[in-house]
Design an enzyme around this catalytic site. Sequence first.
Site, PDB file in Angstrom:
ATOM      1  N   GLU A 367      42.471  31.794  -6.319  1.00  0.00           N
ATOM      2  CA  GLU A 367      43.327  32.841  -6.916  1.00  0.00           C
ATOM      3  C   GLU A 367      44.950  32.283  -6.691  1.00  0.00           C
ATOM      4  O   GLU A 367      45.623  32.525  -7.525  1.00  0.00           O
ATOM      5  CB  GLU A 367      43.083  34.047  -5.861  1.00  0.00           C
ATOM      6  CG  GLU A 367      43.880  35.226  -6.405  1.00  0.00           C
ATOM      7  CD  GLU A 367      43.495  36.409  -5.987  1.00  0.00           C
ATOM      8  OE1 GLU A 367      42.764  37.373  -6.541  1.00  0.00           O
ATOM      9  OE2 GLU A 367      43.748  36.700  -4.792  1.00  0.00           O
ATOM     10  N   HIS A 398      20.104  20.520   1.607  1.00  0.00           N
ATOM     11  CA  HIS A 398      18.737  20.874   1.096  1.00  0.00           C
ATOM     12  C   HIS A 398      18.923  21.656  -0.236  1.00  0.00           C
ATOM     13  O   HIS A 398      17.857  22.060  -0.803  1.00  0.00           O
ATOM     14  CB  HIS A 398      17.879  21.538   2.023  1.00  0.00           C
ATOM     15  CG  HIS A 398      17.301  20.897   3.193  1.00  0.00           C
ATOM     16  ND1 HIS A 398      16.326  20.010   3.476  1.00  0.00           N
ATOM     17  CD2 HIS A 398      18.042  20.693   4.495  1.00  0.00           C
ATOM     18  CE1 HIS A 398      16.532  19.041   4.593  1.00  0.00           C
ATOM     19  NE2 HIS A 398      17.415  19.728   5.353  1.00  0.00           N
ATOM     20  N   LYS A 520      40.787  44.119 -15.529  1.00  0.00           N
ATOM     21  CA  LYS A 520      40.999  45.725 -14.848  1.00  0.00           C
ATOM     22  C   LYS A 520      41.338  46.680 -15.942  1.00  0.00           C
ATOM     23  O   LYS A 520      41.107  47.689 -16.201  1.00  0.00           O
ATOM     24  CB  LYS A 520      42.104  45.487 -13.912  1.00  0.00           C
ATOM     25  CG  LYS A 520      41.419  45.149 -12.508  1.00  0.00           C
ATOM     26  CD  LYS A 520      42.883  45.460 -11.747  1.00  0.00           C
ATOM     27  CE  LYS A 520      43.087  44.564 -10.374  1.00  0.00           C
ATOM     28  NZ  LYS A 520      44.167  44.581  -9.672  1.00  0.00           N
TER      29      LYS A 520
END
Length: 554
Positions: A367, A398, A520
Amino acid sequence: MSNNSFTNFKLATELPAWSKLQKIYESQGKTLSVKQEFQKDAKRFEKLNKTFTNYDGSKILFDYSKNLVNDEIIAALIELAKEANVTGLRDAMFKGEHINSTEDRAVYHVALRNRANKPMYVDGVNVAPEVDSVLKHMKEFSEQVRSGEWKGYTGKKITDVVNIGIGGSDLGPVMVTEALKHYAGVLDVHFVSNIDGTHIAETLKVVDPETTLFLIASKTFTTAETITNANTAKNWFLSKTGNDPSHIAKHFAALSTNETEVAKFGIDTKNMFGFESWVGGRYSVWSAIGLSVALYIGYDNFEAFLKGAEAVDNHFTQTPLEDNIPLLGGLLSVWYNNFFGAQTHLVAPFDQYLHRFPAYLQQLSMESNGKSVTRGNVFTDYSTGSILFGEPATNAQHSFFQLVHQGTKLIPSDFILAAQSHNPIENKLHQKMLASNFFAQAEALMVGKDEEQVKAEGATGGLVPHKVFSGNRPTTSILAQKITPATLGALIAYYEHVTFTEGAIWNINSFDQWGVELGKVLAKVIGKELDNSSTISTHDASTNGLINQFKEWM
């Protein structure tokens, strides 16, 4: 104020040291062998590891010696930092100047951990007394709740805390409470962030309204996801407590600066903890947003957390560039990103308590530096923020370590380990196994395994190339003594200043986040369209098709 008032260049590629580094990369960097560098220089580890001493005397060792650098490269990177005036921008930040140029704001999260109580000014006002006042309020409140002095509406002690926030109001407290679980006291903490109703619904299933305290974490008290979840929590609480709004005062607190909205919600403004506009969300865990942390681990431990970060701030501002640990970390990131073309950065904590640390750093890094326009208001002609990812090891070994070892991409990696475990079970067997993997992974990534070694181990024919490890893959090993509040504070501040250094070199504003806005705005439009049953045709064909199918199935 000019957006470029703290730097005297538009693009990093204009700097002489950038061109110098490009030439060094072409002539030696891209063929440099770390294994050979160790053979040539017996003192390489000695020269390229740095030890940070915290305020409490504990230490963290940062080993940069397994990186693709030599003395000449380090010197050129330091030169780049000087030409980019990283120290000038750093000093401007610590003086409270408005280095967040696009929003014309100071960037002053460092003032939140100023436990030495030095005067620290923003726009001519010393903010230290106000910071102290909020911390004192947090101390009093957290001690009342933890001791049982603060009681719910039926006179029972608080047993559970639910923090409702999103982004920086969630990621920081979640990570820190998980990392410092060993220091937990009498309270259980829960975190609700996602607007997906499942998140709040599942949390409310496991708490009792008589003994639960809700913290609503939103600076503006208007964040859509947070206020929706908060209203759901309030409605649930009232439905369980006879719909008496007077009970809210004992069960809800606000981490916000919007007194009007807080009061309208029904929260007693005495239970409101504020913070200033110069505190960015991803840097807010040091502020009132950290109240859930103080409630969980106790205020004294929260203060140690602040002091650990303050100690790194002091190191960052007072240490010469050649020995400046966060600055070196940031310069290495630029070296790999811009000259080797690395697109990712792996952070793997060899510590289960730190399992949320990579997610926290992901927001901090991506960000902050996911930008393509400089302070000079021009588009960059170079790569900026890396894709940061990670998981705790040894689990990570793994899953994706296969690609790190034998894939076609260069992935610079940070490995983090604490020498002392909080749980030294089975005569430290687990800790020794964990540590052996920490050392082995970094060594394996560096030394690799060539064809001759593979054949000597008995492999033949077409299997041989599959067992070859090219090696020469860079790692930074970070070895702490123990994960304590002070150590965690120091580690977070280290990565904050690494991120700062990257952004300063790239000449971008690491402290805004305009990239979150467009989605938004569109979500608000679409939200209204979901409230009616009509077929939607106002978007592109794909979006229309998806919305209409959703409405049919909902």
